[in-house]
Design a protein around this motif. Structure first.
Motif, short mmCIF file in Angstrom:
data_model
loop_
_atom_site.label_atom_id
_atom_site.label_comp_id
_atom_site.label_asym_id
_atom_site.label_seq_id
_atom_site.Cartn_x
_atom_site.Cartn_y
_atom_site.Cartn_z
N PRO A 149 0.80 -1.24 0.00
CA PRO A 149 0.00 0.00 0.00
C PRO A 149 0.83 1.28 0.00
N TYR A 150 1.94 1.29 0.74
CA TYR A 150 2.72 2.53 0.82
C TYR A 150 3.59 2.74 -0.43
N SER A 151 3.91 1.66 -1.10
CA SER A 151 4.59 1.79 -2.39
C SER A 151 3.64 2.33 -3.44
N LYS A 152 2.40 1.85 -3.42
CA LYS A 152 1.38 2.38 -4.34
C LYS A 152 1.20 3.88 -4.12
N LYS A 153 1.19 4.29 -2.85
CA LYS A 153 0.99 5.69 -2.52
C LYS A 153 2.04 6.57 -3.16
#
Length: 595
Positions: A149-153
């Motif tokens: 999720p934080y890479s997508k962000k």
């Protein structure tokens, strides 16, 4: 002289020089910039360096390699079905080393503040025109990045569109990373306002990263995604200043990092090669290539079994491995009429007056230590097909950038930072990609008893800067990107200068070759992904036909490419004229700026 993996990052180093910084300041600025640009690494990776201190005339080593976290045991990984720790994701992560290594170097050998050195990186985190190489890598890694999720962000700047990742040339903004870097600088600034010393202020920034709110968010984000790193893991970790290992090659002192890296491979190989008339063989003749291939295989066989973290196990036989007498014994094993597919570890303990404690383990693995019997290869290492697939070559060359800096006062810095490369799993709202270096551990002592994963232990890594002194003064400084090929390329680069008289730029670009007769340190979750490929050699496409035919007769399986080396960056020190010669090969986007 400022040289590194991206033109903008080299510019960051040049900017620091223009502001009066020394080579350590410039190297730190380039390190910060390359991490921010995702130049095959990020801020959660690992850093190590060789630094020549002109005040003492000594070369020192910086070990800022992270360690395996709490819970990272053999039993844990085997319970999940792994033969090696995974390549990607939270379970691949060691503790971050780069922020601590950068601050340590700056604090002890630099002259500037963290605020000054991080300024170019912070400008880029606020938004810079992303170059095609990084943007297209993000696009290629889309599916894996989407799982975190934080890479997508961070990386999905166009969510829901056909191309969700950045387009080449767009302004790429990293708000979370900028916030993290700002917090570190704020901690330094606040400490200075309280009357603290420069070193105390830098330690305030260090502590905010490893013990404060940055650490808390890093650990929270890692654990949310299944990672193992704890607050205690971060607080306990520290960079270490070490004595490098060295040998003398025909009057040139060659310095490498200790055996938690593969650096001593170069020292061992040069000790072996000192027994041959390399110049007389002719540059890249079949005899020259064959001799280097065999010498490197002998050295890599020892690397694969004897190297590991000296702070976790002090028994590595480095004195024996680097002795000239042992090198002569190993050199005598080279067969001139064929490639020796049965090369395996030697017995360096006899050159230390010790008994090898791993004789039984070696025999279980299928090695015969009696040199007269010449059964040197693990039983499962033989008879494999020659790989020519892209995945294998990717694993061989994976990761890392390199940094070279030198100044008018004589400071010299050589760094090969790495870790947290794309596709990176970002830890929470820190903007920091976590390291993937856990994959360089083994889970089976039969592969390497010194490199079995354990909490608090450093993996044996490929990272391997070099420094060379002649008559007590800097002669060359060099480093290269490229996983297990790093020391292969650096050996050939050094011989190009020392034996064949090439200038530094020509030496970085000269055709070379790779041996695949070694255990891969990166990539692949199965034994078959990592095991040696005897006789497999990667040659430059312009290798003459007669050399090709002669190598085939010696038993080699040939493959070819125009790019047989990662980008080599180097500095030559012209003591006659008091000038610096920079070299940066044409195999990547690496770039140098001299003034």
């Amino acid at each position: 002289m400022a040289i590194t993996g991206k033109p903008m990052a080299a510019t960051a180093g040049a900017m620091i020089f223009q502001q009066g910084g020394n080579a350590v300041d410039a190297a730190c600025a380039m390190l910060a910039a390359t991490c921010t640009m995702w130049d095959t690494l990020s801020w959660g990776g690992e850093t190590q360096a060789l630094i020549y201190n002109p005040k003492t005339g000594k070369v020192i080593a910086i070990n800022a390699m992270g360690v395996a976290p709490t819970g990272a045991t053999v039993e844990f990984f085997k319970s999940k079905g792994y033969n090696f720790p995974p390549e990607y994701g939270p379970l691949a992560a060691t503790t971050p080393g780069t922020p601590g290594g950068l601050i340590y170097m700056l604090m002890n050998y630099g002259s500037m503040s963290l605020k000054q050195v991080l300024a170019p990186a912070m400008h880029m985190a606020a938004g810079y025109a992303i170059e095609a190489q990084s943007a297209n890598t993000m696009a290629r890694d889309h599916d894996m990045l989407a799982t975190w999720p934080y890479s997508k962000k961070v990386f999905f700047t166009h969510p829901g569109e056909k191309r969700e990742t950045p387009e080449p040339g767009e302004i790429f903004v990293q708000k979370d990373l900028l916030n993290t870097l700002t917090k570190m600088v704020d901690a330094e600034t606040a400490a200075l306002k309280k009357g603290k010393s420069r070193k105390e202020a830098l330690m305030a920034a260090y502590d905010r990263f490893y013990k404060g709110d940055i650490a808390e968010e890093f650990v929270r984000g890692s654990k949310e995604q299944g990672g193992l790193i704890t607050m205690q893991d971060l607080a306990k970790w520290k960079p270490i200043e070490e004595q490098p290992l060295s040998i003398n090659y025909k009057g040139i002192e060659v310095y490498k990092l200790q055996q938690w890296t593969q650096g001593p491979v170069m020292l061992q190989a040069l000790n072996i090669l000192e027994n041959f008339d390399l110049k007389g063989m002719g540059y890249n003749s079949s005899k020259y290539i064959h001799t280097l291939y065999q010498a490197m295989n002998l050295s890599f066989a020892d690397r694969d079994f004897y190297y590991g973290d000296p702070y976790a196990n002090t028994g590595q036989p480095m004195k024996g491995l680097l002795s000239k007498e042992y090198a002569k014994q190993r050199a005598a094993l080279i067969q001139y009429d064929k490639n020796d597919a049965k090369i395996g570890p030697g017995n360096p303990y006899t050159f230390e007056g010790r008994i090898n404690p791993y004789i039984r383990l070696l025999k279980e693995r299928g090695f015969e230590m009696d040199t007269t019997k010449r059964n040197f290869a693990p039983k499962h290492d033989l008879g494999m097909n020659s790989p020519k697939d892209a995945d294998y070559q990717d694993r061989l060359w994976r990761g890392t950038t390199s940094i070279e800096a030198a100044d008018k006062d004589g400071w010299v810095v050589s760094v090969t930072p790495s870790g947290g490369w794309l596709p990176a799993c970002i830890a929470g709202n820190t903007g920091i990609g976590m390291s993937q270096r856990m994959q360089s551990f083994v889970l089976d002592a039969a592969l390497n008893p010194f490199n079995v994963v354990a909490p608090g232990k450093r993996p044996r890594v490929t990272l391997s800067p070099s420094m060379f002194l002649k008559d007590g003064k800097p002669f060359l400084s060099a480093a290269v990107q490229g996983g297990d090929t790093q020391d292969q390329n650096l050996i050939q680069f050094f011989l190009n200068v020392a034996e064949f008289g090439m200038n530094v730029q020509r030496a970085t670009e000269a055709p070379n070759f790779n041996t695949n007769q070694l255990w891969l340190s990166l990539g692949g979750s199965k034994i078959s992904d990592r095991e040696p490929k005897p006789g497999q050699i990667l040659l430059n496409s312009n290798t003459p036909q007669n050399v090709r035919e002669e190598l085939k007769k010696l038993g080699y399986t040939l493959s070819f490419t125009e790019r047989t080396s990662g980008p080599i960056n180097a500095v030559y020190f012209d003591t006659k004229h008091g000038t610096l010669w920079g070299g940066s090969s044409n195999h990547g986007e690496d770039y140098g700026i001299g003034w």
